[in-house]
Design a protein around this motif. Structure first.
Motif, PDB file in Angstrom:
ATOM      1  N   UNK A 109      -7.961  -3.326  -4.927  1.00 50.59           N
ATOM      2  CA  UNK A 109      -6.569  -2.883  -3.977  1.00 50.59           C
ATOM      3  C   UNK A 109      -6.394  -3.724  -2.948  1.00 50.59           C
ATOM      4  N   UNK A 110      -5.553  -4.129  -2.439  1.00 50.20           N
ATOM      5  CA  UNK A 110      -5.359  -4.961  -1.109  1.00 50.20           C
ATOM      6  C   UNK A 110      -4.206  -4.604  -0.269  1.00 50.20           C
ATOM      7  N   UNK A 111      -4.170  -4.590   0.718  1.00 53.38           N
ATOM      8  CA  UNK A 111      -3.194  -4.130   1.693  1.00 53.38           C
ATOM      9  C   UNK A 111      -1.774  -4.963   1.275  1.00 53.38           C
ATOM     10  N   UNK A 112      -0.889  -4.345   0.986  1.00 53.28           N
ATOM     11  CA  UNK A 112       0.468  -5.076   0.539  1.00 53.28           C
ATOM     12  C   UNK A 112       1.413  -4.969   1.809  1.00 53.28           C
ATOM     13  N   UNK A 113       1.055  -4.646   2.925  1.00 53.49           N
ATOM     14  CA  UNK A 113       2.223  -4.909   4.178  1.00 53.49           C
ATOM     15  C   UNK A 113       3.325  -4.532   4.063  1.00 53.49           C
ATOM     16  N   UNK A 114       4.411  -5.218   4.375  1.00 50.98           N
ATOM     17  CA  UNK A 114       5.711  -4.996   4.215  1.00 50.98           C
ATOM     18  C   UNK A 114       6.302  -4.683   2.666  1.00 50.98           C
ATOM     19  N   UNK A 115       5.557  -5.153   1.686  1.00 49.00           N
ATOM     20  CA  UNK A 115       5.937  -4.768   0.430  1.00 49.00           C
ATOM     21  C   UNK A 115       6.081  -3.331   0.474  1.00 49.00           C
ATOM     22  N   UNK A 116       5.125  -2.620   1.179  1.00 43.85           N
ATOM     23  CA  UNK A 116       5.191  -1.091   1.251  1.00 43.85           C
ATOM     24  C   UNK A 116       6.545  -0.356   1.198  1.00 43.85           C
ATOM     25  N   UNK A 117       7.387  -1.387   2.160  1.00 43.52           N
ATOM     26  CA  UNK A 117       8.751  -0.669   2.173  1.00 43.52           C
ATOM     27  C   UNK A 117       9.635  -0.574   0.922  1.00 43.52           C
ATOM     28  N   UNK A 118       9.318  -1.428  -0.201  1.00 39.43           N
ATOM     29  CA  UNK A 118      10.061  -1.389  -1.239  1.00 39.43           C
ATOM     30  C   UNK A 118       9.844  -0.015  -1.891  1.00 39.43           C
ATOM     31  N   UNK A 119       8.516   0.459  -1.804  1.00 38.40           N
ATOM     32  CA  UNK A 119       7.919   1.650  -2.457  1.00 38.40           C
ATOM     33  C   UNK A 119       8.330   2.963  -1.351  1.00 38.40           C
ATOM     34  N   UNK A 120       8.431   2.725  -0.382  1.00 34.78           N
ATOM     35  CA  UNK A 120       8.920   3.768   0.641  1.00 34.78           C
ATOM     36  C   UNK A 120      10.438   4.007   0.343  1.00 34.78           C
ATOM     37  N   UNK A 121      11.068   2.962   0.155  1.00 33.51           N
ATOM     38  CA  UNK A 121      12.613   3.075  -0.074  1.00 33.51           C
ATOM     39  C   UNK A 121      13.015   3.812  -1.396  1.00 33.51           C
ATOM     40  N   UNK A 122      12.028   3.254  -2.499  1.00 33.10           N
ATOM     41  CA  UNK A 122      12.389   3.858  -3.858  1.00 33.10           C
ATOM     42  C   UNK A 122      11.963   5.311  -3.614  1.00 33.10           C
ATOM     43  N   UNK A 123      10.982   6.039  -2.984  1.00 34.67           N
ATOM     44  CA  UNK A 123      10.822   7.335  -3.030  1.00 34.67           C
ATOM     45  C   UNK A 123      11.950   8.036  -2.381  1.00 34.67           C
ATOM     46  N   UNK A 124      12.383   7.509  -1.307  1.00 33.84           N
ATOM     47  CA  UNK A 124      13.595   7.952  -0.505  1.00 33.84           C
ATOM     48  C   UNK A 124      14.897   8.036  -1.358  1.00 33.84           C
ATOM     49  N   UNK A 125      15.015   7.196  -2.214  1.00 30.15           N
ATOM     50  CA  UNK A 125      16.248   7.066  -3.138  1.00 30.15           C
ATOM     51  C   UNK A 125      15.882   8.200  -4.274  1.00 30.15           C
ATOM     52  N   UNK A 126      14.736   8.185  -4.643  1.00 33.08           N
ATOM     53  CA  UNK A 126      14.437   9.273  -5.869  1.00 33.08           C
ATOM     54  C   UNK A 126      14.526  10.728  -5.056  1.00 33.08           C
ATOM     55  N   UNK A 127      14.257  10.996  -3.849  1.00 33.02           N
ATOM     56  CA  UNK A 127      14.654  12.337  -3.515  1.00 33.02           C
ATOM     57  C   UNK A 127      16.145  12.287  -3.066  1.00 33.02           C
ATOM     58  N   UNK A 128      16.882  11.379  -2.973  1.00 30.71           N
ATOM     59  CA  UNK A 128      18.328  11.468  -2.755  1.00 30.71           C
ATOM     60  C   UNK A 128      18.947  11.860  -4.284  1.00 30.71           C
ATOM     61  N   UNK A 278       4.283   3.904   5.965  1.00 28.99           N
ATOM     62  CA  UNK A 278       5.938   3.729   5.519  1.00 28.99           C
ATOM     63  C   UNK A 278       6.273   2.551   5.654  1.00 28.99           C
ATOM     64  N   UNK A 279       5.991   1.875   6.528  1.00 29.40           N
ATOM     65  CA  UNK A 279       6.457   0.400   6.911  1.00 29.40           C
ATOM     66  C   UNK A 279       5.335  -0.659   6.372  1.00 29.40           C
ATOM     67  N   UNK A 280       4.279  -0.273   6.018  1.00 29.59           N
ATOM     68  CA  UNK A 280       3.070  -0.773   5.687  1.00 29.59           C
ATOM     69  C   UNK A 280       2.013   0.108   5.194  1.00 29.59           C
ATOM     70  N   UNK A 281       0.597  -0.158   5.116  1.00 33.80           N
ATOM     71  CA  UNK A 281      -0.383   0.649   4.859  1.00 33.80           C
ATOM     72  C   UNK A 281      -0.478   1.244   3.451  1.00 33.80           C
ATOM     73  N   UNK A 282       0.131   0.560   2.488  1.00 36.30           N
ATOM     74  CA  UNK A 282      -0.115   0.856   1.021  1.00 36.30           C
ATOM     75  C   UNK A 282      -1.148  -0.281   0.558  1.00 36.30           C
ATOM     76  N   UNK A 283      -2.098   0.443  -0.183  1.00 34.69           N
ATOM     77  CA  UNK A 283      -3.025  -0.538  -0.930  1.00 34.69           C
ATOM     78  C   UNK A 283      -2.673  -0.634  -2.348  1.00 34.69           C
ATOM     79  N   UNK A 284      -2.530  -1.919  -3.045  1.00 28.31           N
ATOM     80  CA  UNK A 284      -2.177  -1.984  -4.345  1.00 28.31           C
ATOM     81  C   UNK A 284      -2.857  -3.276  -4.811  1.00 28.31           C
ATOM     82  N   UNK A 285      -2.528  -3.228  -6.111  1.00 29.61           N
ATOM     83  CA  UNK A 285      -3.132  -4.479  -7.215  1.00 29.61           C
ATOM     84  C   UNK A 285      -1.685  -4.900  -7.669  1.00 29.61           C
ATOM     85  N   UNK A 286      -1.915  -6.489  -8.477  1.00 31.74           N
ATOM     86  CA  UNK A 286      -0.712  -6.878  -8.954  1.00 31.74           C
ATOM     87  C   UNK A 286      -0.473  -6.188 -10.344  1.00 31.74           C
ATOM     88  N   UNK A 287      -1.447  -5.627 -10.872  1.00 27.98           N
ATOM     89  CA  UNK A 287      -1.054  -5.020 -12.098  1.00 27.98           C
ATOM     90  C   UNK A 287      -0.349  -3.638 -11.915  1.00 27.98           C
TER      91      UNK A 287
END
Length: 398
Positions: A109-128, A278-287
């Protein structure tokens, strides 16, 4: 004989009661076990199987692109291209930890930086979607003391809130002591107590701002009642089987997380902003990011109506191709063709996530050694659809 029968009746009744209770208990435990077994994770579904000829032809072209842009194993990260959820090409090279010489693998897992925003947004939309939040809900109804009355969840998601970037206002020593780690909650309190003014009137224009997504992380915590890292695990990571993805916790993970490097492999050290999430700090992998993309584009996991809203351009004051939706960047050409993507850069980490819903193509590149070529992978979209890119164009940081 009569005496013996009388004395055994209560004992027999007690024995029958105990046996019945045990059976009911066992049945209850069995039913509970069966109920738990029914709570399975979401099943990712691949599209139609790609032919061997199709895979081979695309693989040759992608490999040529890869070797040209990252010669001599220079990516130091992971790269993946998939269609219909099926991996056409992937490569992992370099070291996830240069000091220990730990090799980069598909599970690093590597730090995905601002790609984290896509996941944060998705979680918010799921809560909506779950009616726990509303897209047009004002933040003052969620966070006590929030000082900007017109800011809504929507204007945070599409970067039209007018809020200032926390990295700028905390850089002033009278606002924050940079020897101390800054948390999301402390960032919010500074905005309240230090009277940090808006940069511009809310919803009057676009300005990309990390603070928006740090606040959205606090809103996720408010709506779910659990820390952001747990909420993201519950809403996205676990259901989609993203077993190598996690939210970085500075106190718990700073000694074990894969580090980031400058181009010469000199180490980037932690700074006071590394605890903000939220804006960053998610670690992930390509898979794992492929799993995320497959889930996000599946109508059984994510509402097509919400996905359509996410893919809508919201900043149209001036005619142009570049725009932003709800947690996703986009290019909107006059031809009607659209590209959806998000890039990231934090310390030496660079990341690129490209999703082509029409073609069902996912392109991912992650590196923890600074390299702008990571952003160039979006040019590969031209191999799958009518995207006006040339494979020899220079990458551009977003």
């Amino acid at each position: 004989m009569t005496f013996i029968k009388k004395t055994n009746i209560p004992q027999l009744l007690l024995l029958l009661f105990l046996l019945t209770s045990c059976k009911q208990k066992n049945d209850s435990e069995l039913n509970l076990s069966e109920n738990n077994s029914e709570k399975k994770d979401f099943v990712l579904r691949e599209g139609p199987k790609l032919s061997d000829h199709y895979v081979h032809s695309k693989k040759i072209a992608i490999e040529h692109f890869y070797n040209k842009n990252w010669p001599n194993n220079s990516l130091n990260g992971g790269f993946l291209v998939a269609k219909n959820g099926q991996i056409i090409f992937e490569r992992y090279e370099g070291y996830s930890n240069n000091k220990t010489k730990s090799e980069m693998t598909s599970s690093s897992p590597l730090h995905i930086a601002s790609v984290s925003k896509v996941m944060t947004a998705t979680a918010v939309l799921k809560l909506i979607e779950q009616k726990k939040l509303d897209l047009n809900q004002k933040i003052t109804t969620l966070l006590k003391g929030f000082p900007y009355p017109d800011v809504t969840i929507k204007t945070l998601l599409n970067h039209r809130s007018g809020i200032r970037n926390y990295s700028y206002f905390t850089d002033k020593k009278e606002i924050w002591d940079r020897h101390k780690m800054l948390s999301n909650q402390e960032m919010l309190q500074l905005m309240i107590t230090k009277k940090i003014n808006l940069e511009f009137r809310t919803d009057s224009r676009f300005s990309y701002c990390n603070t928006n997504y740090a606040i959205l992380a606090l809103i996720i915590e408010k709506a779910t009642g659990v820390p952001y890292k747990e909420a993201m695990k519950n809403i996205i990571f676990k259901p989609l089987g993203m077993t190598d993805t996690y939210v970085f916790d500075y106190e718990k993970d700073k000694l074990t997380a894969n580090p980031s490097y400058r181009g010469n492999f000199s180490l980037y050290y932690w700074d006071y902003l590394d605890a903000i999430y939220g804006d960053k700090n998610i670690y992930s992998t390509p898979r794992d990011l492929l799993k995320f993309d497959m889930g996000r584009n599946d109508p059984d996991f994510f509402s097509p109506k919400l996905l359509q809203q996410a893919f809508t351009p919201y900043s149209n004051e001036h005619k142009g191709q570049n725009n932003y939706g709800l947690g996703i960047r986009m290019i909107n050409w006059d031809s009607g063709q659209n590209l959806y993507f998000h890039n990231g850069w934090w310390h030496g980490n660079t990341s690129a996530y490209i999703t082509l819903p029409e073609e069902k193509v996912t392109i991912i590149a992650l590196s923890n050694k600074f390299n702008r070529m990571t952003y160039k992978v979006r040019n590969l979209a031209a191999m799958f659809g009518d995207y006006p890119f040339k494979l020899d164009d220079d990458g551009k940081e977003e």
